[in-house]
Design a protein around this motif. Structure first.
Motif, PDB file in Angstrom:
ATOM      1  N   PRO A 171       0.725  -1.020  -0.289  1.00  0.00           N
ATOM      2  CA  PRO A 171      -0.177  -0.100   0.371  1.00  0.00           C
ATOM      3  C   PRO A 171       1.085   1.408  -0.161  1.00  0.00           C
ATOM      4  O   PRO A 171       0.125   2.444  -0.037  1.00  0.00           O
ATOM      5  CB  PRO A 171      -0.907  -0.133   1.394  1.00  0.00           C
ATOM      6  CG  PRO A 171      -0.535  -1.609   1.767  1.00  0.00           C
ATOM      7  CD  PRO A 171       0.292  -2.368   0.841  1.00  0.00           C
ATOM      8  N   ILE A 190      -1.627  -1.439  -6.270  1.00  0.00           N
ATOM      9  CA  ILE A 190      -3.120  -1.125  -6.985  1.00  0.00           C
ATOM     10  C   ILE A 190      -4.273   0.100  -7.055  1.00  0.00           C
ATOM     11  O   ILE A 190      -5.319   0.081  -7.640  1.00  0.00           O
ATOM     12  CB  ILE A 190      -3.411  -2.427  -7.079  1.00  0.00           C
ATOM     13  CG1 ILE A 190      -4.214  -3.307  -6.719  1.00  0.00           C
ATOM     14  CG2 ILE A 190      -2.291  -3.237  -7.745  1.00  0.00           C
ATOM     15  CD1 ILE A 190      -4.607  -4.272  -6.830  1.00  0.00           C
ATOM     16  N   GLY A 191      -4.563   0.439  -5.608  1.00  0.00           N
ATOM     17  CA  GLY A 191      -5.348   1.069  -5.302  1.00  0.00           C
ATOM     18  C   GLY A 191      -5.115   1.337  -4.039  1.00  0.00           C
ATOM     19  O   GLY A 191      -4.316   0.727  -2.621  1.00  0.00           O
ATOM     20  N   TYR A 212      -6.910   0.982  -1.064  1.00  0.00           N
ATOM     21  CA  TYR A 212      -7.721   0.125  -0.080  1.00  0.00           C
ATOM     22  C   TYR A 212      -6.457  -0.826   0.477  1.00  0.00           C
ATOM     23  O   TYR A 212      -5.298  -1.209   0.032  1.00  0.00           O
ATOM     24  CB  TYR A 212      -8.660  -0.808  -0.682  1.00  0.00           C
ATOM     25  CG  TYR A 212      -8.361  -0.786  -2.280  1.00  0.00           C
ATOM     26  CD1 TYR A 212      -8.687   0.011  -3.244  1.00  0.00           C
ATOM     27  CD2 TYR A 212      -7.342  -2.345  -3.103  1.00  0.00           C
ATOM     28  CE1 TYR A 212      -8.564  -0.588  -4.351  1.00  0.00           C
ATOM     29  CE2 TYR A 212      -7.105  -2.382  -4.195  1.00  0.00           C
ATOM     30  CZ  TYR A 212      -7.636  -1.585  -4.994  1.00  0.00           C
ATOM     31  OH  TYR A 212      -6.868  -2.250  -6.053  1.00  0.00           O
ATOM     32  N   VAL A 213      -7.144  -1.746   1.093  1.00  0.00           N
ATOM     33  CA  VAL A 213      -6.486  -2.812   2.500  1.00  0.00           C
ATOM     34  C   VAL A 213      -6.692  -4.214   2.155  1.00  0.00           C
ATOM     35  O   VAL A 213      -7.592  -3.871   2.032  1.00  0.00           O
ATOM     36  CB  VAL A 213      -6.320  -1.975   3.820  1.00  0.00           C
ATOM     37  CG1 VAL A 213      -4.699  -3.283   4.266  1.00  0.00           C
ATOM     38  CG2 VAL A 213      -6.011  -1.186   4.563  1.00  0.00           C
ATOM     39  N   GLY A 270      -3.230  -8.992   1.889  1.00  0.00           N
ATOM     40  CA  GLY A 270      -2.252  -9.873   0.962  1.00  0.00           C
ATOM     41  C   GLY A 270      -1.695  -9.761   0.179  1.00  0.00           C
ATOM     42  O   GLY A 270      -2.546  -8.795  -0.552  1.00  0.00           O
ATOM     43  N   GLY A 271      -0.182  -9.630  -0.451  1.00  0.00           N
ATOM     44  CA  GLY A 271       0.011  -8.951  -1.995  1.00  0.00           C
ATOM     45  C   GLY A 271      -0.178  -9.791  -3.277  1.00  0.00           C
ATOM     46  O   GLY A 271       0.338  -9.701  -4.455  1.00  0.00           O
TER      47      GLY A 271
HETATM   48  O1  97T Z   1      -3.059  -4.425   0.594  1.00  0.00           O
HETATM   49  C1  97T Z   1      -1.882  -4.583   0.740  1.00  0.00           C
HETATM   50  C2  97T Z   1      -1.117  -5.718   1.160  1.00  0.00           C
HETATM   51  C3  97T Z   1       0.175  -6.394   1.426  1.00  0.00           C
HETATM   52  C4  97T Z   1      -0.024  -6.422  -0.541  1.00  0.00           C
HETATM   53  C5  97T Z   1      -0.341  -5.208  -0.616  1.00  0.00           C
HETATM   54  C6  97T Z   1      -1.268  -4.468  -0.343  1.00  0.00           C
HETATM   55  C7  97T Z   1      -2.103  -3.485  -1.454  1.00  0.00           C
HETATM   56  O2  97T Z   1      -1.375  -3.138  -2.550  1.00  0.00           O
HETATM   57  N1  97T Z   1      -2.224  -2.183  -3.574  1.00  0.00           N
HETATM   58  C8  97T Z   1      -2.968  -1.889  -2.710  1.00  0.00           C
HETATM   59  C9  97T Z   1      -3.352  -2.589  -1.646  1.00  0.00           C
END
Ligand code: 97T
Length: 244
Positions: free
Chosen positions: A90, A134-135, A137-138, A141-142
């Protein structure tokens, strides 16, 4: 092109890369996608990938060593061709089509999936070439972000899509959303397809589609609208739409 997805949940990633358009590119031989189990790169009995954070605090942090060893092994396997090493987080730069195009230009893309409170910062600082979100929000995981990035990149690799003409029509290529699309039947439950699309007037259809793209982008995506370079023809279309 080779894409490696490094994860503690390979069983979550594997079925997605085995199906969909991603499978097509692999079949065609222009794309190789590997799901890599991060635990293969641990050395203790419990195959530990995380530990408590230095300085205290809630949750766990993913250890650096398995990521460094995984990337080293994968780059070795790939013959040390140029690579982008992407951590999904994030805290990263917001993923967009421009980044997809950039990533598609290197022969090796390694996606590192984080979990828990995150990944040891040394992975981000000294191993990764990019940190990407990618945006706003939570997630848990990835893995899903990594699959999103893999999909967006893979479809740009020549030979993955059946019809490369569709790439030119992608939204974002010219900063406008796509127009509405219709197929048969011309009337369904009383809902009609716009007459102009059935008219066979190619110039009028092109003008209608352009107008729809302008109206939609202005209405739904003020962030994109701000950057659009309107042509004199666009201004005329919008003026006419406002009058009529
Ligand atoms: O929310 C996440 C937790 C772990 C890894 C990536 C993310 C995330 O990546 N883009 C938005 C949220």
């Amino acid at each position: 092109m080779r894409i490696d997805i490094v994860t503690i949940f390979p069983e979550m990633v594997e079925p997605v890369v085995r199906c969909s358009m991603l499978a097509r590119g692999q079949q065609a031989g222009v794309l190789q996608i590997h799901t890599v189990d991060l635990r293969q790169f641990t050395h203790d009995r419990h195959r530990t990938t995380d530990d408590a954070p230095f300085g205290g605090g809630a949750g766990m942090v993913m250890k650096p060593e398995p990521f460094f060893e995984a990337v080293e092994a994968l780059r070795e396997q790939a013959g040390w061709v140029p690579a982008r090493i992407v951590v999904t987080t994030p805290q990263g730069r917001l993923f967009n089509q421009r980044m997809a195009v950039e990533f598609a230009q290197v022969p090796h893309l390694i996606l590192l999936c984080g979990h828990y409170e995150g990944i040891d910062e040394r992975v981000c600082q000294y191993l990764a070439t990019d940190e990407v979100s990618i945006g706003d929000y939570v997630l848990t995981g990835g893995e899903l972000p990594a699959l999103v990035i893999a999909d967006a990149v893979a479809r740009l690799v020549p030979g993955v899509l059946g019809n490369p003409e569709s790439l030119q029509q992608d939204s974002f290529v010219d900063g406008l959303l796509a127009p509405p699309q219709y197929t048969r039947p011309a009337e369904y439950r009383g809902y009609r397809v716009p007459d102009v699309l059935l008219s066979g007037h190619h110039a009028q259809i092109a003008r209608w589609r352009r107008l729809q793209r302008l109206l939609r982008t202005r209405e739904r995506r003020p962030d994109l609208w701000q950057k659009v370079q309107l042509t004199p023809e666009d201004l005329k279309l919008l003026r006419e739409a406002e009058e009529g």
